[in-house]
Design an enzyme around this catalytic site. Structure first.
Site, PDB file in Angstrom:
ATOM      1  N   LYS A   1       0.811  -1.213   0.000  1.00 53.45           N
ATOM      2  CA  LYS A   1       0.000   0.000   0.000  1.00 53.45           C
ATOM      3  C   LYS A   1       0.848   1.268   0.000  1.00 53.45           C
ATOM      4  O   LYS A   1       0.344   2.348  -0.294  1.00 53.45           O
ATOM      5  CB  LYS A   1      -0.962  -0.013   1.177  1.00 53.45           C
ATOM      6  CG  LYS A   1      -2.009  -1.111   1.040  1.00 53.45           C
ATOM      7  CD  LYS A   1      -3.144  -0.926   2.003  1.00 53.45           C
ATOM      8  CE  LYS A   1      -4.236  -1.959   1.783  1.00 53.45           C
ATOM      9  NZ  LYS A   1      -3.865  -3.288   2.336  1.00 53.45           N
TER      10      LYS A   1
HETATM   11  C1  LIG Z   1      -4.597  -4.365   1.892  1.00 50.95           C
HETATM   12  C2  LIG Z   1      -3.838  -5.635   1.840  1.00 50.95           C
HETATM   13  C3  LIG Z   1      -4.274  -6.696   1.032  1.00 50.95           C
HETATM   14  C4  LIG Z   1      -5.558  -6.630   0.249  1.00 50.95           C
HETATM   15  O1  LIG Z   1      -5.494  -5.729  -0.829  1.00 50.95           O
HETATM   16  P1  LIG Z   1      -6.855  -5.238  -1.524  1.00 50.95           P
HETATM   17  O2  LIG Z   1      -6.419  -4.275  -2.572  1.00 50.95           O
HETATM   18  O3  LIG Z   1      -7.671  -4.572  -0.453  1.00 50.95           O
HETATM   19  O4  LIG Z   1      -7.547  -6.431  -2.052  1.00 50.95           O
HETATM   20  C5  LIG Z   1      -3.482  -7.828   0.967  1.00 50.95           C
HETATM   21  N1  LIG Z   1      -2.345  -7.931   1.687  1.00 50.95           N
HETATM   22  C6  LIG Z   1      -1.899  -6.944   2.476  1.00 50.95           C
HETATM   23  C7  LIG Z   1      -0.647  -7.136   3.248  1.00 50.95           C
HETATM   24  C8  LIG Z   1      -2.618  -5.756   2.573  1.00 50.95           C
HETATM   25  O5  LIG Z   1      -2.164  -4.771   3.354  1.00 50.95           O
END
Ligand SMILES: *Cc1c(COP(=O)(O)O)cnc(C)c1O
Length: 430
Positions: free
Chosen positions: A106
């Site tokens: 993210k």
């Molecule tokens: C947010 C997150 C996900 C999921 O991603 P999405 O885009 O919400 O499907 C998977 N793994 C980690 C470590 C995350 O922080």
């Protein structure tokens, strides 16, 4: 490039407006009005391009309201950490997206949206309030990405007791323009509070609200880039290969970005949606019925989402036709027991420590491995972010990186709040 509301193609805005508003005036999500056509020579020579080249080629047509040289500067600041493609075995590769400041994928979207918003606001000298709901990792990435960014006040809403101690510290210890709100509810409750706020005219007028959740198109666009890059890396060793891409999913922003990459011409054979027990999408792919469920708490907590908000964008990419989605996307739900077993097996066979989210992806990949190869699994977080799970799985402690040790030693600052929109609204306006 214009962006339109998913439910009304007449609600048409620029990239800047889509970013600033977060969601369209009718309450639905923005999508690009058209898909850019990338040059054939680029698509056929991916392996010769750098991450920076790829990011520029993909993002420029989506973002034509920022001059090229300014956009390049934003891209440089966003993609300033490595994204290695790691060979797990002869069929499975991991695209390590977790080398940014908060050790999760993210960071890419959060850094990009912070840079772009700061760019627009600097030109306008306007103040805005950014709301973000988090199941753990978004909050940390957004807190870091926006910390001390001028003109922006950030409120992070997270479910009390449902994020890891480390994640909580990452979002509650910065202070300054970052405000952490501990909601007595689930992630879906937090997300609903954000959505209701964005639709509330009084709040909009007083605070100029937007969101840095992946419902904001500004989060999603930069994520398209790394799928092209992962394939470019793979094609250096295996020219013309077209891998299957496996994405550990919760709110489905990351998988939607992979589907966009494919629609733009990235050679992707097939898409796999790997979830934990929150199996809304795998159930949909089985039955044709999209039914949200009560959020279940699992070991891969950043994927504990019972109402995946980005899935409507994915459906739209496939013309809202169930048969089309079903033939392009396979859904697999992995239990906590399978997640732990995968962490153990990968450690034993490959001497690699998977975080619980990536383990969900690898476990799904193993179920399909002889049918769809090679595969690239999005490795979404560093295992050190989840020391409790690693301890349980491997019966050993994982070394804590320096950056995380410092965060753990700082005091938590947050405001406890009931899951109640009126109370939240009064707090924001006070
Ligand atoms: C947010 C997150 C996900 C999921 O991603 P999405 O885009 O919400 O499907 C998977 N793994 C980690 C470590 C995350 O922080």
């Amino acid at each position: 490039m214009n962006y339109i509301s998913l439910n009304n193609a007449n609600l048409k805005v620029s990239f800047k407006e889509a970013l600033m508003q977060g969601i369209a005036a009718d309450g639905s999500l923005f999508i690009p009005a058209t898909l850019p056509v990338l040059p054939d020579r680029f698509l056929h020579s991916l392996a010769t391009h750098s991450l920076f080249d790829i990011a520029n080629t993909i993002l420029a047509p989506f973002i034509d309201d920022i001059p090229k040289s300014d956009l390049e500067a934003i891209i440089k600041k966003t993609f300033h950490f490595p994204i290695p493609l790691v060979h797990l075995d002869e069929q499975i590769y991991l695209l390590e997206l977790f080398h940014g400041p908060t050790l999760a994928f993210k960071d890419v979207g959060a850094r990009f949206i912070a840079e772009v918003l700061a760019y627009f606001l600097k030109n306008e000298q306007k103040k805005i309030t950014l709301l973000v709901a988090t199941s753990g990792d978004t909050g940390s990435a957004v807190a870091r990405g926006f910390y001390q960014v001028p003109y922006i006040d950030v409120y992070i809403l997270y479910p009390s007791q449902k994020v890891s101690p480390l994640q909580e510290k990452q979002m509650t210890t910065l202070g300054g323009n970052i405000h952490a709100i501990e909601v007595q509810g689930t992630f879906d409750d937090c997300q609903q509070l954000v959505k209701s706020s964005l639709k509330d005219e009084t709040l909009q007028k007083a605070l100029h609200l937007t969101t840095a959740n992946s419902i904001n198109i500004g989060r999603l666009l930069p994520q398209i880039v790394y799928y092209f890059f992962g394939i470019a890396e793979l094609q250096k060793a295996h020219p013309h290969v077209s891998p299957t891409v496996v994405v550990p999913s919760g709110n489905f922003g990351n998988l939607t970005a992979a589907a966009y990459a494919r629609a733009l011409g990235a050679p992707i054979e097939h898409l796999v949606a790997a979830t934990n027990a929150n199996a809304v999408v795998p159930n949909y792919l089985k039955t044709g019925i999209l039914k949200s469920q009560k959020t279940q708490h699992t070991l891969s907590n950043a994927m504990d989402v019972g109402q995946p908000n980005n899935f409507v964008r994915l459906q739209a990419l496939f013309d809202n036709q169930y048969e089309k989605i079903k033939s392009n996307v396979t859904g697999i739900s992995i239990t906590d027991a399978e997640t732990l077993a995968q962490i153990q097996q990968t450690f034993k066979q490959n001497h690699y420590i998977l975080d619980p989210h990536t383990a969900v992806g690898v476990a799904a990949a193993f179920q399909l491995r002889n049918k769809l190869k090679p595969m690239i699994v999005a490795a979404t977080a560093h295992p050190a972010k989840f020391p409790e799970v690693i301890q349980t799985a491997l019966n050993q402690a994982i070394p804590v990186p320096e950056a995380l040790r410092i965060v753990m030693s700082k005091p938590k600052m947050s405001t406890l709040m009931k899951n109640d929109f009126q109370a939240w609204k009064a707090f924001l306006l006070s």
